[in-house]
Design a protein around this motif. Sequence first.
Motif, PDB file in Angstrom:
ATOM      1  N   MET A   1      41.185   2.676 -31.313  1.00 44.06           N
ATOM      2  CA  MET A   1      39.837   3.037 -30.853  1.00 44.06           C
ATOM      3  C   MET A   1      38.823   2.051 -31.402  1.00 44.06           C
ATOM      4  O   MET A   1      38.849   1.717 -32.592  1.00 44.06           O
ATOM      5  N   ALA A   2      37.924   1.557 -30.552  1.00 42.41           N
ATOM      6  CA  ALA A   2      36.881   0.627 -30.974  1.00 42.41           C
ATOM      7  C   ALA A   2      35.634   1.421 -31.344  1.00 42.41           C
ATOM      8  O   ALA A   2      35.003   2.029 -30.485  1.00 42.41           O
ATOM      9  N   TYR A   3      35.305   1.448 -32.620  1.00 44.11           N
ATOM     10  CA  TYR A   3      34.126   2.191 -33.068  1.00 44.11           C
ATOM     11  C   TYR A   3      32.853   1.413 -32.760  1.00 44.11           C
ATOM     12  O   TYR A   3      32.831   0.183 -32.782  1.00 44.11           O
ATOM     13  N   GLN A   4      31.793   2.142 -32.492  1.00 45.04           N
ATOM     14  CA  GLN A   4      30.511   1.536 -32.180  1.00 45.04           C
ATOM     15  C   GLN A   4      29.406   2.226 -32.984  1.00 45.04           C
ATOM     16  O   GLN A   4      29.614   3.311 -33.545  1.00 45.04           O
ATOM     17  N   THR A   5      28.251   1.585 -33.037  1.00 43.23           N
ATOM     18  CA  THR A   5      27.126   2.194 -33.740  1.00 43.23           C
ATOM     19  C   THR A   5      26.764   3.531 -33.094  1.00 43.23           C
ATOM     20  O   THR A   5      26.933   3.730 -31.895  1.00 43.23           O
ATOM     21  N   ILE A   6      26.282   4.446 -33.902  1.00 40.89           N
ATOM     22  CA  ILE A   6      25.846   5.755 -33.424  1.00 40.89           C
ATOM     23  C   ILE A   6      24.611   5.577 -32.555  1.00 40.89           C
ATOM     24  O   ILE A   6      23.753   4.730 -32.829  1.00 40.89           O
ATOM     25  N   ARG A   7      24.516   6.378 -31.515  1.00 43.86           N
ATOM     26  CA  ARG A   7      23.365   6.301 -30.611  1.00 43.86           C
ATOM     27  C   ARG A   7      22.065   6.426 -31.410  1.00 43.86           C
ATOM     28  O   ARG A   7      21.908   7.319 -32.243  1.00 43.86           O
ATOM     29  N   GLY A   8      21.137   5.529 -31.117  1.00 44.22           N
ATOM     30  CA  GLY A   8      19.866   5.551 -31.826  1.00 44.22           C
ATOM     31  C   GLY A   8      19.865   4.750 -33.118  1.00 44.22           C
ATOM     32  O   GLY A   8      18.882   4.776 -33.859  1.00 44.22           O
ATOM     33  N   THR A   9      20.963   4.035 -33.388  1.00 44.03           N
ATOM     34  CA  THR A   9      21.021   3.150 -34.546  1.00 44.03           C
ATOM     35  C   THR A   9      21.426   1.762 -34.061  1.00 44.03           C
ATOM     36  O   THR A   9      21.843   1.579 -32.912  1.00 44.03           O
ATOM     37  N   PHE A  10      21.324   0.773 -34.928  1.00 44.87           N
ATOM     38  CA  PHE A  10      21.687  -0.595 -34.537  1.00 44.87           C
ATOM     39  C   PHE A  10      22.060  -1.403 -35.763  1.00 44.87           C
ATOM     40  O   PHE A  10      21.694  -1.073 -36.897  1.00 44.87           O
ATOM     41  N   ASP A  11      22.829  -2.459 -35.502  1.00 44.79           N
ATOM     42  CA  ASP A  11      23.154  -3.429 -36.543  1.00 44.79           C
ATOM     43  C   ASP A  11      22.098  -4.525 -36.560  1.00 44.79           C
ATOM     44  O   ASP A  11      21.563  -4.910 -35.512  1.00 44.79           O
ATOM     45  N   ILE A  12      21.806  -5.030 -37.739  1.00 45.77           N
ATOM     46  CA  ILE A  12      20.982  -6.235 -37.879  1.00 45.77           C
ATOM     47  C   ILE A  12      21.933  -7.378 -38.189  1.00 45.77           C
ATOM     48  O   ILE A  12      22.571  -7.402 -39.245  1.00 45.77           O
ATOM     49  N   LEU A  13      22.062  -8.302 -37.260  1.00 53.45           N
ATOM     50  CA  LEU A  13      23.023  -9.399 -37.345  1.00 53.45           C
ATOM     51  C   LEU A  13      22.315 -10.688 -37.767  1.00 53.45           C
ATOM     52  O   LEU A  13      21.087 -10.745 -37.814  1.00 53.45           O
ATOM     53  N   PRO A  14      23.098 -11.745 -38.063  1.00 48.79           N
ATOM     54  CA  PRO A  14      22.440 -13.018 -38.387  1.00 48.79           C
ATOM     55  C   PRO A  14      21.533 -13.530 -37.270  1.00 48.79           C
ATOM     56  O   PRO A  14      20.477 -14.115 -37.542  1.00 48.79           O
ATOM     57  N   ALA A  16      19.538 -12.727 -33.337  1.00 46.09           N
ATOM     58  CA  ALA A  16      19.016 -11.666 -32.486  1.00 46.09           C
ATOM     59  C   ALA A  16      20.062 -11.268 -31.448  1.00 46.09           C
ATOM     60  O   ALA A  16      20.860 -12.097 -30.994  1.00 46.09           O
ATOM     61  N   HIS A  17      20.082  -9.980 -31.083  1.00 47.42           N
ATOM     62  CA  HIS A  17      21.025  -9.516 -30.067  1.00 47.42           C
ATOM     63  C   HIS A  17      20.413  -8.321 -29.351  1.00 47.42           C
ATOM     64  O   HIS A  17      19.373  -7.787 -29.751  1.00 47.42           O
ATOM     65  N   SER A  18      21.063  -7.891 -28.282  1.00 44.66           N
ATOM     66  CA  SER A  18      20.586  -6.763 -27.498  1.00 44.66           C
ATOM     67  C   SER A  18      21.358  -5.513 -27.882  1.00 44.66           C
ATOM     68  O   SER A  18      22.583  -5.545 -28.046  1.00 44.66           O
ATOM     69  N   SER A  19      20.642  -4.402 -28.032  1.00 42.47           N
ATOM     70  CA  SER A  19      21.278  -3.123 -28.349  1.00 42.47           C
ATOM     71  C   SER A  19      20.512  -2.021 -27.631  1.00 42.47           C
ATOM     72  O   SER A  19      19.301  -1.861 -27.827  1.00 42.47           O
ATOM     73  N   GLY A  20      21.208  -1.282 -26.765  1.00 38.81           N
ATOM     74  CA  GLY A  20      20.570  -0.181 -26.048  1.00 38.81           C
ATOM     75  C   GLY A  20      19.419  -0.624 -25.172  1.00 38.81           C
ATOM     76  O   GLY A  20      18.464   0.131 -24.979  1.00 38.81           O
ATOM     77  N   GLY A  21      19.477  -1.849 -24.659  1.00 34.32           N
ATOM     78  CA  GLY A  21      18.420  -2.358 -23.806  1.00 34.32           C
ATOM     79  C   GLY A  21      17.244  -2.959 -24.556  1.00 34.32           C
ATOM     80  O   GLY A  21      16.295  -3.430 -23.932  1.00 34.32           O
ATOM     81  N   SER A  22      17.286  -2.952 -25.891  1.00 30.74           N
ATOM     82  CA  SER A  22      16.217  -3.537 -26.703  1.00 30.74           C
ATOM     83  C   SER A  22      16.737  -4.752 -27.449  1.00 30.74           C
ATOM     84  O   SER A  22      17.925  -4.844 -27.757  1.00 30.74           O
TER      85      SER A  22
END
Length: 430
Positions: A1-14, A16-22
Motif C-alpha cells: 500500500m502506498a501511504y499518502q499525506t492525510i487530507r488537509g495536510t502537506f509535505d514541505i519539500l526542497p 515547490a510542488h502541487s498538493s491538493g490543487g495548491s
Amino acid sequence: MAYQTIRGTFDILPDAHSSGGSTIQGAAAWRWVEGVVRDAMARFAFEEIRTPVLEPLELVARGVGGTTDIVQKEMFVVERSKESYVLRPEVTAPVMRAYLEHHLEQRGGAQRLYYIGPCFRAERPQKGRYRQFHQFGTELLGSDDPRADAEVIANLRAIYDAFGITGTRLRLNTLGDAADRPAFRDALRAYFAPHADVLSATSRQRLEANPLRILDTKDERERTLLADAPRITDFIGDDARAHYDALKGLLDGLGVPYVEDPLLVRGLDYYTRTVFELESDALGAQGALAAGGRYDGLAQAVGSKKPVPAVGYAAGIERLFIALAEQEVVLPEAPRPDVFLVCLGDAAEAAGFGLAQTLRRAGLAVDFALGGRSMKAQMKAADRSQAAVAVILGDDELTAGVAQVRDLGASAQRTVPIDQLALALTRDAP
C-alpha cells in the motif's frame, strides 16, 4: 500500500510542488518567511516562545470558549490513560499557560513573546485553509496600556510591509469589557428573535449560546439583517471607550490606516476590548491574513487567581504565501552547492570523499554522486545540481596532485593543485 499525506495536510519539500490543487512552496521559501518574521520581531524586542503541539483539552476548551466552532467541531482530540489532550488549534491559550506555569511575570515588566509553528483544526480543506496549518504571532502579556495594543498592531503592519504586501485593510473594533457584554447580548437576542426563520441553523444555535457570533456570519441574507442590528459601541463603558479612543489616536499618530467595523467580533470567546483583522483581496471570501485583539480575561479562564492583561495576534503563513504569489514576489529556491565533485575510479572516490570534508570545513557546500557512475552521468548530475563548479578527479590528476575545475556556467576549465583547492574555490565563491 502506498501511504499518502492525510487530507488537509502537506509535505514541505526542497522544491515547490502541487498538493491538493495548491502550490506548496519549498523549504527555502519557508525559511525565508520565518527569517523575515524573526527579524521584525527582534526589532520590536519580542522574544521567541515554543509550546508543545499537544495540550490539555480543558485548557483549550476553557481558553478558547465552549461555544466556539473550534471547540464544538474542529479539535483533534487524543485520549490516553483516561486523559484527554488536543492538538493545539491556536497558540494564545498555550502561551498563557506557559506564562502562568513558569511565572514569567517574575522576569519583570510586560512580556513580549512571539511564536512560529503548526496548529491543527478539523476544517474542510480549501484555499489557504488546511487541517495542519502554520502560524506566527505575538502575545504581549502584563500590560493594559493602549500602547500595548498599538505596539502589536504596528508590529503586524511592519511584518507585512517587510514582505512588500500591499492592498490590505486593517479592520478595528472594540468589544468593551466583560461587564458590558450581557446587555449587548440581550439586545442582539431581542433584535434577531423575530427574524429566526431567516437565520441558518447554526445562527439559531448561536442566538441562544452566544449571539455575538452571528455578527461574524458570511451568509448574505443574515448580513442584510446586520445593517440595523445593535452596535457594541452603544453598550461599552467609559473605561473601554477611553481605551479604544486612545488606541485610535496612537494608530493615527503612527500613520497606520484602519477602518472601524462595529460588526468585527472575532471567533474566540476570550477577546475583550480591542479586536482587529488584517484583510487581503488576494484571499477571496476568507480574506483574513491575520487577526487578534485583547484578552484580559483569558488568564483567569484557564485557572489564574489574578487577571493578566494581554494583547496579541495570529497570522497564517499559508495565507501569506497566497498574498506573496498575488504580488508576484520572487521566493528563494532550494540552495545549490558551490562544488560538485566528479570522481573517476576507486582511488579518486576515496580521495574525493576526504576532499569533500576539507572543502566543507573551508565553508563551501559540496555535493558528489554515489555508486561509481560514469563521468557522463556524474557531469549530468553536476549540471542538475546547479553547482557553480565541478571539480574533476581521476587517476592522472591524483598522480599529478591536481584537480580539474570546470566552471559549469561558462564551460571554462583550469587546473588547480589539490592542496590549494579550498583557497582557490573560496576566493571565487560569491
